[in-house]
Design an enzyme around this catalytic site. Sequence first.
Site, short mmCIF file in Angstrom:
data_model
loop_
_atom_site.label_atom_id
_atom_site.label_comp_id
_atom_site.label_asym_id
_atom_site.label_seq_id
_atom_site.Cartn_x
_atom_site.Cartn_y
_atom_site.Cartn_z
N GLU A 108 10.64 131.47 65.33
CA GLU A 108 9.96 130.99 64.36
C GLU A 108 8.94 130.03 64.85
O GLU A 108 9.02 128.83 65.11
CB GLU A 108 11.06 130.04 63.20
CG GLU A 108 10.88 129.95 61.81
CD GLU A 108 9.86 128.82 61.75
OE1 GLU A 108 8.61 128.75 62.50
OE2 GLU A 108 9.78 127.94 60.96
N GLU A 120 0.22 128.14 66.44
CA GLU A 120 1.34 127.40 67.48
C GLU A 120 1.48 128.20 68.59
O GLU A 120 2.42 127.97 69.31
CB GLU A 120 2.43 127.12 66.66
CG GLU A 120 2.38 126.16 65.38
CD GLU A 120 3.75 125.82 64.86
OE1 GLU A 120 4.91 126.20 65.18
OE2 GLU A 120 3.85 124.98 63.93
#
Length: 662
Positions: free
Chosen positions: A144, A153
Amino acid sequence: MKTFCGRANPTTGALDWVEESEEYDYHQEIARSSYADMLHDHDRNKKYYEGIRAAVARVKARSERVIVLDIGTGTGLLSMMAITAGADFCYAVEVFKPMAEAAQCIVEKNGFSDKIKIINKHSTDVTVGPDGDMQVKANVLITELFDTELIGEGALPSYEHAHQNLMQERCEAIPHRATVYAQLVESELLWSWAQLQPVEVEGARLVPPPAVGRCAGAHAVCDIQLSQVSPASFTPLGPVCTMFTVDFSKPVSSAFQAHSSQFVAQSSGRAQAVLSWWDLDMDPTGSIVCTMAPSWTYQEPKMAPWRDHWMQSVYFLPVESQVTEGEELSLMVCHDDYSLWYSLQRGSQTEAPPSRPCCTCQAHLVWTRPRFGELNDRRRTESYVSALRSVLREDSVCLSVSDGSLLPVFAHMLGAKKVRRFHLTDTVAPAKETEMCEVMLASPVQISVLMGEPYFSTSLLPWHSLFFWYCRTALAGLLRPDASILPRSASLHMVAVEFQDLWRIRAPCGTCEGFDVTPMDEMVQRSLDFRESREAEPHPLWEYPCRALTQSTATMTFDFTQCLPQHSIFSMLNMLFREGRCHGVALWMEYHLTDDITVSAGLNGPINEQGDCEWSRHRKQGVYFFGSPWEISGDGRAAVSYSFTFEPSLGDIRMDFSVTSQ
């Protein structure tokens, strides 16, 4: 251990030396994180659980031991799902130490410590082997690592390294793949956040400099709750296009890539922006889908899951261009290892991928996107021009105290004799009052009009704009006795609210999908109690629907025609609120330019009988969350008692609230 830290005070403009605990930074990181939001995202959790069960079953069907690698485990939730689904062992990687410690507590509390190993490292530092972090390579990869832009990210480099070093050649991945979608649109609202528009003042047209008009703008994504942008605010120029997919079960590359999607324009208009979102397929068949699509793409918009950790994206094209219905177009998306950018091409021939856009005019480095929208707000501009017109004379000498403001230009166009400006964007930190005086003492001419929006790039909370009052006080000796101050005053307003969804970011989770995650709740609460629970936080409330449970109330008034007082300003009031679940209060400033012209940085209009609120898109409002919601049900009514104290020496506002039944 504590240490002294120098912090620029956004309200006073001074450099404050404060004693801080060495743990302050990570407490703040935890308190402002989205961990609770993710755990409250039942749709996400459910889809991950279904995908994990299916992946474990596929590996078991091959008569293999199921070894899981969970990168970015957070609370360890997905790892516990994997073991519950039948996995033999799980390596759970978490780089943030406080979160890794919480995950260890959660795993132990749920009885999985013999089958889940928490590794407090970045995944690219994890080793495999008899003496390594992992005894063997994994055959199930759970991650995730996504943000609103999907790859922001560092998902691609992490996947790339994992497949090269930590995973078996034939592995399963949850999610299995991601698909990015985009739609070309025309939108005056969205485009106003990207480029400065011409302004009409006294019949003259003020046009931005050519360098600003030619600038491609900031390349960074504009991530927003696109569900709160009404479809009436934009015109689709083409269909929703599938731009590219990433298969996470196979080796992934973080190198530059470009993808195109050809389509025929479905309507004529100005191509200005691209709306984008992505889906996660949790299994190879695509039968388990977690979508980030905005609510207006659903047949029943109310069925769309709410989440704040993953939103939608708006990308602005380098230049707007006219397209004609029926015209063949090609939308191109490029990405490196961390970001995406879009361009529009004509016809079916694909041109060379463009380089990542960057700001060349400096304006996009100074002004945020909401600030562009504020400067382009015609009604707001008319208010300031009308107020200036009422105070300016032929011999007026004006000083503007605001960052990147157009007020000096307006004053000049309205006939002011001399206009000077002082703004904070020339410095890294807010200027001291003495520095402002030194700048002005170079000119012997006294000021007849001191003006400000006020807007300062260092402001986060509504009352930070009171820096204008500190500047006005420092400049008192340079003002004419009859000098006009614009705005004349400001008032801090408050309304008690019931949030539709935003409450989730602060609500404890307790049990999530059958797993006890209270150690995470306790960790977040400790960090909130460290400081954040006693402070308001900024939120753009137009993105987060709420219902007003009280009327809007002016809690404090600040008179800019007078110098800053030496004593504290205190207010206390009781007010009734209607039936509902009160999560906290919303706070904002209203600026009274003249006796009859007011500009609000919060509510755009009165609250209706149902409590519906329409918020300004230009500024963030302050939100003070209560420790737990106040429940008012049935015929019961309650009074909220509040007190506000403004300390001029500190430049901060202290708040206290209590509720009593009536």
